[in-house]
Design a protein around this motif. Structure first.
Motif, short mmCIF file in Angstrom:
data_model
loop_
_atom_site.label_atom_id
_atom_site.label_comp_id
_atom_site.label_asym_id
_atom_site.label_seq_id
_atom_site.Cartn_x
_atom_site.Cartn_y
_atom_site.Cartn_z
N LEU A 59 20.71 43.81 25.81
CA LEU A 59 21.21 43.09 26.98
C LEU A 59 21.24 43.96 28.23
N ASN A 60 20.93 43.33 29.36
CA ASN A 60 21.12 43.98 30.65
C ASN A 60 22.58 43.73 31.04
N PRO A 61 23.39 44.80 31.13
CA PRO A 61 24.83 44.60 31.42
C PRO A 61 25.10 43.91 32.75
N ARG A 90 22.42 47.54 23.24
CA ARG A 90 21.97 46.97 21.96
C ARG A 90 23.24 46.53 21.24
N VAL A 91 23.54 45.24 21.27
CA VAL A 91 24.81 44.74 20.75
C VAL A 91 24.72 44.26 19.30
N VAL A 105 28.65 40.47 19.00
CA VAL A 105 28.53 41.92 18.92
C VAL A 105 28.76 42.31 17.46
N SER A 106 27.84 43.10 16.91
CA SER A 106 28.01 43.50 15.52
C SER A 106 29.22 44.42 15.39
N ARG A 107 29.81 44.44 14.21
CA ARG A 107 31.00 45.27 13.99
C ARG A 107 30.72 46.73 14.30
N THR A 137 32.38 49.32 19.39
CA THR A 137 33.00 50.42 20.15
C THR A 137 32.34 50.63 21.51
N MET A 138 31.07 50.22 21.68
CA MET A 138 30.40 50.44 22.96
C MET A 138 30.70 49.34 23.98
#
Length: 96
Positions: free
Chosen positions: A59-61, A52-53, A86-88, A92-93
């Motif tokens: 998204l499927n990585p 969950r970006v 990608v949200s701020r 980190t993920m």
């Protein structure tokens, strides 16, 4: 519109939120709409490992083709050409 039974998660490139619906985007180019929210689908065991970006995308990585840093923004490009940020909070993920 119907509520789909996830048969093979690897067929899914990504899920996109659309108000209180979710649009499934498959690798064969098809799209299907579910009457549930993205959060509902994110909690399914079949989708463990999906990322969950941001508020709109799960998204499927396996289908991430590129990660790109543009200043403080991280962009993700999917194998079908879809691009999202990608949200701020979720940066980190994602390892760039």
């Amino acid at each position: 519109m119907h509520n789909l039974k996830i048969v093979e998660p690897n067929e899914i490139i990504y899920l996109k939120a659309d108000a209180n619906y979710t649009i499934f985007n498959f690798k064969n180019g098809k799209k299907e709409i579910s009457g549930f929210t993205l959060k509902h689908h994110q909690e399914k065991s079949e989708l463990t490992g999906f990322l969950r970006v941001n508020r709109a995308y799960l998204l499927n990585p396996n289908y991430i083709s590129e990660l790109k840093e543009e200043g403080k923004t991280t962009l993700i490009f999917m194998s079908d050409g879809t691009k999202t940020r990608v949200s701020r909070r979720r940066k980190t993920m994602i390892a760039v």
